[in-house]
Scaffold this motif. Structure first.
Motif, mmCIF file in Angstrom:
data_model
loop_
_atom_site.group_PDB
_atom_site.id
_atom_site.type_symbol
_atom_site.label_atom_id
_atom_site.label_comp_id
_atom_site.label_asym_id
_atom_site.label_seq_id
_atom_site.Cartn_x
_atom_site.Cartn_y
_atom_site.Cartn_z
ATOM 1 N N SER A 188 -6.868 -11.958 0.182
ATOM 2 C CA SER A 188 -7.344 -11.622 -1.167
ATOM 3 C C SER A 188 -7.896 -10.199 -1.210
ATOM 4 O O SER A 188 -7.698 -9.494 -2.199
ATOM 5 C CB SER A 188 -8.381 -12.629 -1.653
ATOM 6 O OG SER A 188 -9.559 -12.562 -0.885
ATOM 7 N N SER A 189 -8.565 -9.748 -0.152
ATOM 8 C CA SER A 189 -9.073 -8.370 -0.120
ATOM 9 C C SER A 189 -7.926 -7.370 -0.143
ATOM 10 O O SER A 189 -7.990 -6.362 -0.851
ATOM 11 C CB SER A 189 -9.926 -8.133 1.130
ATOM 12 O OG SER A 189 -11.104 -8.888 1.077
ATOM 13 N N MET A 190 -6.872 -7.642 0.612
ATOM 14 C CA MET A 190 -5.708 -6.743 0.617
ATOM 15 C C MET A 190 -5.093 -6.659 -0.779
ATOM 16 O O MET A 190 -4.741 -5.581 -1.243
ATOM 17 C CB MET A 190 -4.661 -7.222 1.624
ATOM 18 C CG MET A 190 -5.079 -7.129 3.078
ATOM 19 S SD MET A 190 -5.056 -5.469 3.764
ATOM 20 C CE MET A 190 -3.310 -5.162 3.897
ATOM 21 N N LYS A 191 -4.993 -7.811 -1.454
ATOM 22 C CA LYS A 191 -4.415 -7.830 -2.802
ATOM 23 C C LYS A 191 -5.354 -7.191 -3.825
ATOM 24 O O LYS A 191 -4.932 -6.351 -4.614
ATOM 25 C CB LYS A 191 -4.084 -9.260 -3.217
ATOM 26 C CG LYS A 191 -2.838 -9.801 -2.554
ATOM 27 C CD LYS A 191 -2.412 -11.093 -3.183
ATOM 28 C CE LYS A 191 -3.012 -12.231 -2.383
ATOM 29 N NZ LYS A 191 -2.620 -13.549 -2.853
ATOM 30 N N ASN A 192 -6.618 -7.596 -3.801
ATOM 31 C CA ASN A 192 -7.579 -7.110 -4.799
ATOM 32 C C ASN A 192 -7.790 -5.602 -4.727
ATOM 33 O O ASN A 192 -8.004 -4.955 -5.743
ATOM 34 C CB ASN A 192 -8.921 -7.816 -4.651
ATOM 35 C CG ASN A 192 -8.837 -9.289 -5.001
ATOM 36 O OD1 ASN A 192 -7.910 -9.736 -5.651
ATOM 37 N ND2 ASN A 192 -9.819 -10.047 -4.548
ATOM 38 N N TYR A 193 -7.769 -5.045 -3.523
ATOM 39 C CA TYR A 193 -7.971 -3.612 -3.359
ATOM 40 C C TYR A 193 -6.645 -2.854 -3.283
ATOM 41 O O TYR A 193 -6.626 -1.661 -3.019
ATOM 42 C CB TYR A 193 -8.817 -3.328 -2.113
ATOM 43 C CG TYR A 193 -10.248 -3.798 -2.258
ATOM 44 C CD1 TYR A 193 -11.171 -3.048 -2.975
ATOM 45 C CD2 TYR A 193 -10.659 -4.999 -1.702
ATOM 46 C CE1 TYR A 193 -12.487 -3.474 -3.119
ATOM 47 C CE2 TYR A 193 -11.974 -5.443 -1.846
ATOM 48 C CZ TYR A 193 -12.878 -4.678 -2.553
ATOM 49 O OH TYR A 193 -14.167 -5.103 -2.693
ATOM 50 N N LYS B 88 2.066 -16.067 4.822
ATOM 51 C CA LYS B 88 3.314 -15.290 4.738
ATOM 52 C C LYS B 88 3.191 -14.044 3.857
ATOM 53 O O LYS B 88 4.159 -13.338 3.648
ATOM 54 C CB LYS B 88 4.451 -16.175 4.201
ATOM 55 C CG LYS B 88 4.712 -17.400 5.051
ATOM 56 C CD LYS B 88 5.207 -17.022 6.416
ATOM 57 C CE LYS B 88 5.441 -18.252 7.268
ATOM 58 N NZ LYS B 88 5.395 -17.995 8.674
ATOM 59 N N GLU B 89 1.994 -13.771 3.326
ATOM 60 C CA GLU B 89 1.837 -12.653 2.393
ATOM 61 C C GLU B 89 1.660 -11.304 3.086
ATOM 62 O O GLU B 89 2.010 -10.264 2.533
ATOM 63 C CB GLU B 89 0.632 -12.902 1.484
ATOM 64 C CG GLU B 89 0.774 -14.137 0.625
ATOM 65 C CD GLU B 89 -0.465 -14.390 -0.178
ATOM 66 O OE1 GLU B 89 -0.744 -13.577 -1.080
ATOM 67 O OE2 GLU B 89 -1.143 -15.393 0.091
ATOM 68 N N ILE B 90 1.084 -11.317 4.288
ATOM 69 C CA ILE B 90 0.778 -10.083 5.003
ATOM 70 C C ILE B 90 1.362 -10.175 6.404
ATOM 71 O O ILE B 90 1.123 -11.147 7.116
ATOM 72 C CB ILE B 90 -0.752 -9.872 5.098
ATOM 73 C CG1 ILE B 90 -1.366 -9.773 3.694
ATOM 74 C CG2 ILE B 90 -1.080 -8.624 5.900
ATOM 75 C CD1 ILE B 90 -2.872 -9.755 3.701
ATOM 76 N N ASP B 91 2.133 -9.175 6.790
ATOM 77 C CA ASP B 91 2.650 -9.117 8.160
ATOM 78 C C ASP B 91 1.477 -8.875 9.105
ATOM 79 O O ASP B 91 0.607 -8.050 8.825
ATOM 80 C CB ASP B 91 3.681 -8.006 8.299
ATOM 81 C CG ASP B 91 4.923 -8.264 7.445
ATOM 82 O OD1 ASP B 91 5.180 -9.425 7.110
ATOM 83 O OD2 ASP B 91 5.621 -7.283 7.123
#
Length: 125
Positions: A60-65, A91-94
Protein backbone atom coordinates in the motif's frame (compact mmCIF):
# COMPACT_ATOMS: atom_id res chain seq x y z
CA UNK A 1 30.28 7.12 1.81
CA UNK A 2 28.17 8.23 4.66
CA UNK A 3 25.93 11.23 5.19
CA UNK A 4 27.12 11.69 8.74
CA UNK A 5 30.60 10.34 9.41
CA UNK A 6 31.36 9.71 13.07
CA UNK A 7 33.56 12.25 14.82
CA UNK A 8 36.26 9.62 15.25
CA UNK A 9 36.11 8.86 11.52
CA UNK A 10 39.88 8.44 11.21
CA UNK A 11 39.66 5.38 13.48
CA UNK A 12 37.44 3.66 10.87
CA UNK A 13 39.29 4.32 7.60
CA UNK A 14 39.43 0.54 6.97
CA UNK A 15 35.62 0.47 6.99
CA UNK A 16 34.65 3.80 5.36
CA UNK A 17 37.75 4.51 3.29
CA UNK A 18 39.54 7.84 2.95
CA UNK A 19 37.60 11.09 2.65
CA UNK A 20 37.91 12.23 -0.96
CA UNK A 21 35.66 15.28 -0.80
CA UNK A 22 33.02 16.60 1.54
CA UNK A 23 29.65 17.35 -0.07
CA UNK A 24 26.14 18.03 1.14
CA UNK A 25 23.34 15.56 0.37
CA UNK A 26 21.37 18.21 -1.55
CA UNK A 27 24.40 18.72 -3.83
CA UNK A 28 24.44 15.02 -4.70
CA UNK A 29 20.68 15.04 -5.39
CA UNK A 30 20.84 18.24 -7.47
CA UNK A 31 23.68 16.78 -9.56
CA UNK A 32 21.73 13.52 -10.00
CA UNK A 33 24.47 11.49 -8.31
CA UNK A 34 22.11 10.41 -5.53
CA UNK A 35 18.41 9.90 -6.11
CA UNK A 36 15.91 11.94 -4.15
CA UNK A 37 14.59 9.45 -1.63
CA UNK A 38 11.69 9.43 0.75
CA UNK A 39 12.00 7.42 3.93
CA UNK A 40 8.94 5.72 5.33
CA UNK A 41 9.48 4.19 8.74
CA UNK A 42 7.18 1.70 10.42
CA UNK A 43 7.98 0.59 13.92
CA UNK A 44 6.43 -2.73 14.81
CA UNK A 45 5.64 -2.72 18.51
CA UNK A 46 3.79 -6.00 18.75
CA UNK A 47 5.47 -8.31 16.24
CA UNK A 48 3.00 -11.17 16.54
CA UNK A 49 -0.07 -9.12 15.65
CA UNK A 50 1.50 -6.59 13.26
CA UNK A 51 4.03 -8.69 11.34
CA UNK A 52 1.41 -10.37 9.17
CA UNK A 53 0.26 -6.92 8.00
CA UNK A 54 3.77 -5.92 6.88
CA UNK A 55 3.19 -7.17 3.33
CA UNK A 56 0.07 -4.98 3.04
CA UNK A 57 1.90 -2.00 4.56
CA UNK A 58 4.68 -2.26 1.98
CA UNK A 59 2.41 -2.77 -1.03
CA UNK A 60 0.00 0.00 0.00
CA UNK A 61 2.89 2.41 0.69
CA UNK A 62 4.37 1.73 -2.75
CA UNK A 63 0.97 2.39 -4.36
CA UNK A 64 -0.05 5.36 -2.20
CA UNK A 65 3.26 7.17 -2.71
CA UNK A 66 3.43 6.11 -6.38
CA UNK A 67 6.89 4.56 -5.93
CA UNK A 68 8.55 2.31 -8.49
CA UNK A 69 11.56 1.23 -6.40
CA UNK A 70 11.81 0.52 -2.71
CA UNK A 71 14.72 -0.61 -0.57
CA UNK A 72 13.92 -2.18 2.76
CA UNK A 73 16.58 -2.55 5.42
CA UNK A 74 16.04 -5.31 7.96
CA UNK A 75 17.91 -5.70 11.23
CA UNK A 76 19.09 -9.30 10.76
CA UNK A 77 19.45 -12.08 8.20
CA UNK A 78 16.55 -14.19 9.41
CA UNK A 79 14.15 -11.24 9.39
CA UNK A 80 15.26 -10.44 5.82
CA UNK A 81 14.54 -14.01 4.73
CA UNK A 82 11.17 -13.99 6.51
CA UNK A 83 10.18 -10.71 4.87
CA UNK A 84 11.29 -12.01 1.46
CA UNK A 85 9.09 -15.12 1.85
CA UNK A 86 6.19 -12.94 2.96
CA UNK A 87 6.56 -10.55 0.00
CA UNK A 88 6.82 -13.41 -2.50
CA UNK A 89 3.21 -14.32 -1.59
CA UNK A 90 1.92 -11.15 -3.30
CA UNK A 91 2.00 -10.41 -7.03
CA UNK A 92 1.85 -6.59 -7.15
CA UNK A 93 5.52 -5.84 -6.47
CA UNK A 94 8.53 -7.75 -7.76
CA UNK A 95 10.66 -8.78 -4.79
CA UNK A 96 14.42 -9.31 -4.55
CA UNK A 97 16.65 -10.18 -1.63
CA UNK A 98 20.29 -9.44 -0.88
CA UNK A 99 21.74 -10.64 2.40
CA UNK A 100 25.33 -9.88 3.25
CA UNK A 101 27.51 -9.26 6.24
CA UNK A 102 30.27 -7.82 4.07
CA UNK A 103 31.43 -4.24 4.45
CA UNK A 104 31.32 -3.80 0.66
CA UNK A 105 28.10 -2.22 -0.56
CA UNK A 106 27.86 -4.09 -3.84
CA UNK A 107 28.70 -7.64 -4.80
CA UNK A 108 29.01 -7.98 -8.58
CA UNK A 109 28.45 -11.72 -8.32
CA UNK A 110 24.90 -11.23 -7.02
CA UNK A 111 22.60 -11.14 -10.05
CA UNK A 112 19.60 -9.96 -7.97
CA UNK A 113 21.17 -6.49 -7.60
CA UNK A 114 21.41 -6.05 -11.38
CA UNK A 115 17.93 -7.53 -11.93
CA UNK A 116 16.45 -5.10 -9.38
CA UNK A 117 18.17 -2.12 -10.96
CA UNK A 118 16.98 -3.06 -14.47
CA UNK A 119 13.40 -3.94 -13.49
CA UNK A 120 10.92 -1.36 -14.81
CA UNK A 121 8.03 -2.66 -12.67
CA UNK A 122 7.33 -1.76 -9.05
CA UNK A 123 9.99 -3.63 -7.13
CA UNK A 124 11.56 -3.83 -3.71
CA UNK A 125 14.97 -4.97 -2.58
Amino acid sequence: GTATPPEDYNNYVNIFGKIIDKVQIYELINNKILCDIQTIIKKIDNKKTEYHNLKELITSSMKNYNKIKGIIYVNDTQNAKNLYKLMKKQKEIDTYIYVSKNIDVEDNRDKSIIDFENNKNKSIF
